[in-house]
Motif scaffolding. Structure first.
Motif, mmCIF file in Angstrom:
data_model
loop_
_atom_site.group_PDB
_atom_site.id
_atom_site.type_symbol
_atom_site.label_atom_id
_atom_site.label_comp_id
_atom_site.label_asym_id
_atom_site.label_seq_id
_atom_site.Cartn_x
_atom_site.Cartn_y
_atom_site.Cartn_z
ATOM 1 N N GLU A 198 0.819 -1.212 0.000
ATOM 2 C CA GLU A 198 0.000 0.000 0.000
ATOM 3 C C GLU A 198 0.858 1.269 0.000
ATOM 4 O OE1 GLU A 198 -3.427 2.019 2.822
ATOM 5 O OE2 GLU A 198 -3.127 -0.150 2.903
ATOM 6 N N ARG A 199 1.877 1.312 0.830
ATOM 7 C CA ARG A 199 2.734 2.502 0.922
ATOM 8 C C ARG A 199 3.412 2.812 -0.411
ATOM 9 N NH1 ARG A 199 7.602 1.609 4.436
ATOM 10 N NH2 ARG A 199 8.613 1.335 2.468
ATOM 11 N N GLU A 200 3.944 1.786 -1.062
ATOM 12 C CA GLU A 200 4.649 1.987 -2.332
ATOM 13 C C GLU A 200 3.694 2.392 -3.444
ATOM 14 O OE1 GLU A 200 7.057 -0.606 0.291
ATOM 15 O OE2 GLU A 200 5.006 -0.833 -0.452
ATOM 16 N N ARG A 201 2.556 1.734 -3.511
ATOM 17 C CA ARG A 201 1.638 2.081 -4.600
ATOM 18 C C ARG A 201 1.052 3.468 -4.401
ATOM 19 N NH1 ARG A 201 -3.192 -2.372 -3.879
ATOM 20 N NH2 ARG A 201 -4.264 -1.320 -2.178
ATOM 21 N N GLU A 202 0.852 3.892 -3.148
ATOM 22 C CA GLU A 202 0.388 5.256 -2.895
ATOM 23 C C GLU A 202 1.472 6.273 -3.252
ATOM 24 O OE1 GLU A 202 -0.952 5.333 1.165
ATOM 25 O OE2 GLU A 202 -2.803 4.243 0.677
ATOM 26 N N ALA A 203 2.733 5.920 -3.026
ATOM 27 C CA ALA A 203 3.828 6.814 -3.402
ATOM 28 C C ALA A 203 3.826 7.055 -4.907
ATOM 29 C CB ALA A 203 5.170 6.235 -2.954
ATOM 30 N N VAL A 204 3.605 5.995 -5.688
ATOM 31 C CA VAL A 204 3.551 6.137 -7.148
ATOM 32 C C VAL A 204 2.459 7.140 -7.530
ATOM 33 C CG1 VAL A 204 2.965 4.940 -9.301
ATOM 34 C CG2 VAL A 204 4.508 3.856 -7.642
ATOM 35 N N VAL A 205 1.282 6.983 -6.960
ATOM 36 C CA VAL A 205 0.183 7.910 -7.256
ATOM 37 C C VAL A 205 0.555 9.329 -6.822
ATOM 38 C CG1 VAL A 205 -2.201 8.515 -6.676
ATOM 39 C CG2 VAL A 205 -1.614 6.155 -7.234
ATOM 40 N N GLY A 206 1.205 9.444 -5.678
ATOM 41 C CA GLY A 206 1.638 10.756 -5.204
ATOM 42 C C GLY A 206 2.567 11.443 -6.189
ATOM 43 N N TYR A 207 3.491 10.705 -6.789
ATOM 44 C CA TYR A 207 4.399 11.290 -7.776
ATOM 45 C C TYR A 207 3.615 11.827 -8.972
ATOM 46 C CZ TYR A 207 7.863 8.480 -5.224
ATOM 47 O OH TYR A 207 8.650 7.884 -4.264
ATOM 48 N N PHE A 208 2.639 11.046 -9.432
ATOM 49 C CA PHE A 208 1.830 11.500 -10.561
ATOM 50 C C PHE A 208 1.028 12.745 -10.183
ATOM 51 C CE2 PHE A 208 2.818 7.408 -12.365
ATOM 52 C CZ PHE A 208 2.776 7.637 -13.732
#
Length: 135
Positions: A117-127
């Motif tokens: 969850e933390r990593e996939r949310e980070a990806v969305v945050g970058y976008f």
């Protein structure tokens, strides 16, 4: 490892579904992957194509993501007609506009079962950060 395959595929499918849901708001600028009815994708990678009407280039987006530690790769199966190896083969082709668009504007980032969850949310945050700078 095969005994874990279904579980790992499910994690990758959940990651891709999350990214599709969260990145859908940028569909005017990005072509997101889809899983068509009757298919079951295992999502080893998450491909994206930047639309021609986007106010940024693939290179700008990729550079931004890479600077934040998200490794990206060119979509290898873009336009095979422009690959150097094709020069040594006897073949012919007409225009390949869709393949060329993917070649010019497509990229992917990896997806695996250890992305949580933390990593996939980070990806969305970058976008979201990048897209917020485009308005």
């Amino acid at each position: 490892q095969l005994r874990h395959l279904d579980e790992w595929n499910q994690v990758r499918r959940e990651n891709a579904a999350y990214w599709n849901k969260e990145l859908a708001q940028y569909a005017d600028w990005l072509v997101l992957p889809e899983e068509r009815p009757g298919t079951r994708h295992v999502w080893f990678a998450y491909p994206i194509t930047v639309r021609p009407k986007a106010p940024f280039s693939k290179g700008e987006l990729v550079r931004y993501l890479e600077e934040r530690g998200l490794e990206t790769r060119q979509i290898e199966s873009g336009n095979m007609a422009v690959q150097p190896a094709m020069k040594s083969l006897k073949w012919r082709s007409g225009p390949l506009p869709n393949a060329q668009a993917i070649h010019d504007n497509g990229f992917f980032f990896g997806n695996h079962h250890l992305i949580g969850e933390r990593e996939r949310e980070a990806v969305v945050g970058y976008f979201k950060e990048f897209m917020g700078r485009q308005s």
